[in-house]
Design a protein around this motif. Structure first.
Motif, mmCIF file in Angstrom:
data_model
loop_
_atom_site.group_PDB
_atom_site.id
_atom_site.type_symbol
_atom_site.label_atom_id
_atom_site.label_comp_id
_atom_site.label_asym_id
_atom_site.label_seq_id
_atom_site.Cartn_x
_atom_site.Cartn_y
_atom_site.Cartn_z
ATOM 1 N N GLN A 153 0.828 -1.201 0.000
ATOM 2 C CA GLN A 153 0.000 0.000 0.000
ATOM 3 C C GLN A 153 0.862 1.250 0.000
ATOM 4 O O GLN A 153 0.550 2.241 -0.678
ATOM 5 N N ALA A 154 1.967 1.211 0.742
ATOM 6 C CA ALA A 154 2.853 2.375 0.797
ATOM 7 C C ALA A 154 3.446 2.678 -0.573
ATOM 8 O O ALA A 154 3.549 3.845 -0.977
ATOM 9 N N THR B 35 2.144 1.882 -3.487
ATOM 10 C CA THR B 35 1.048 2.378 -4.323
ATOM 11 C C THR B 35 0.740 3.833 -3.986
ATOM 12 O O THR B 35 0.561 4.671 -4.882
ATOM 13 N N ASP B 36 0.698 4.153 -2.699
ATOM 14 C CA ASP B 36 0.438 5.540 -2.294
ATOM 15 C C ASP B 36 1.532 6.468 -2.817
ATOM 16 O O ASP B 36 1.241 7.548 -3.352
ATOM 17 N N ASN C 173 1.237 7.225 -6.351
ATOM 18 C CA ASN C 173 0.071 8.068 -6.634
ATOM 19 C C ASN C 173 0.229 9.472 -6.066
ATOM 20 O O ASN C 173 -0.729 10.250 -6.038
ATOM 21 N N LYS D 25 0.799 10.331 -2.967
ATOM 22 C CA LYS D 25 0.331 10.486 -1.596
ATOM 23 C C LYS D 25 1.520 10.384 -0.637
ATOM 24 O O LYS D 25 2.440 9.601 -0.872
ATOM 25 N N VAL E 221 3.862 9.289 2.379
ATOM 26 C CA VAL E 221 4.068 8.077 3.170
ATOM 27 C C VAL E 221 4.858 8.479 4.405
ATOM 28 O O VAL E 221 5.900 9.132 4.300
#
Length: 238
Positions: free
Chosen positions: A177-178, A180-181, A184, A186, A188
């Motif tokens: 998830q990190a 992917t974030d 994108n 976002k 971390v």
């Protein structure tokens, strides 16, 4: 030629063996001749080439050719025009695969399908637009049975923001998830831990990586950057 091979000690233990197919005198001559020019260079294999008295000398993924007396050195690819084969690239692919296969699985961030039929190794940078594009293709690749095994390669180096961001990803509780974030855009949360980011960056340098995504197939073949999932799957399946 990339003479700086920054592999970790454990990888060198795997690679440091001179092939027994070249006789001892030839190996001694070539080793002496090459080390007179590059005293810190570590030879990983010496094997006969198809050309009489010309030997293939491997230094990690780098290849040169030398005469059996160690006097003459040739730099460049050896092509078999009859069979239409690049023998040097075949040798480099084997060396690259040896390096990649000896990276611990725990150090990779792998996005895998339920049933893996093929896998690719991808050196990635969270700030790279084509890396972000490739990451959006991961579900399609997984649908086609292709696992994506990520390694870190912050292009700006180990003192960069990208390096710190990738450390945060590799140290996250949920690395998938990190990553992917981060891809994108976002934030971390920054964390520090015992992580492989610097080592993977150095391995990437030893493989001659200059840009990302750097994609390697299961046989060690390097692909030229981003391509559509359809084309990538076609190449993987041969």
């Amino acid at each position: 030629m990339r003479f700086t091979l920054l592999l970790s000690g454990c990888l060198w233990l795997v690679l440091l063996s001179i092939d027994g197919h070249a006789d001892e005198d030839v190996k001694a001559n070539i080793t002496r001749g090459l080390q007179s020019l590059l005293p810190d260079m570590k030879i990983t294999a010496i094997t006969p080439s198809p050309v009489q008295n010309i030997y293939q000398v491997m230094m990690g993924p780098d290849i040169v050719y030398m005469t059996g007396d160690g006097r003459y050195l040739l730099k460049g690819d050896l092509l078999d025009l009859q069979d239409r084969r690049n023998l040097s690239e075949e040798g480099r692919s084997v060396a690259r695969l040896d390096i990649l296969k000896n990276i611990p699985e725990r150090d990779l961030i792998e996005f895998a399908p339920e049933k893996t039929e093929h896998a690719i190794y991808v050196f990635t940078d969270v700030d790279c637009s084509y890396c972000q594009r490739l990451h959006r293709d991961v579900p399609e690749l997984n649908k086609n049975g292709v696992a994506v095994r990520y390694l870190a390669f912050p292009r700006a180096g180990i003192d960069s923001k990208a390096y710190r961001d990738m450390v945060a990803v590799w140290c996250a509780g949920d690395r998938h998830q990190a990553l992917t974030d981060a891809k994108n855009g976002k934030p971390v949360a920054y964390r520090q831990c015992d992580n492989p980011v610097k080592q993977q960056y150095q391995i990437g340098q030893s493989l001659g990586i200059r840009g990302t995504p750097a994609i390697f197939l299961e046989n060690g073949t390097e692909l030229p950057g981003y391509m559509s999932p359809e084309k990538l799957v076609s190449l993987i399946r041969g």
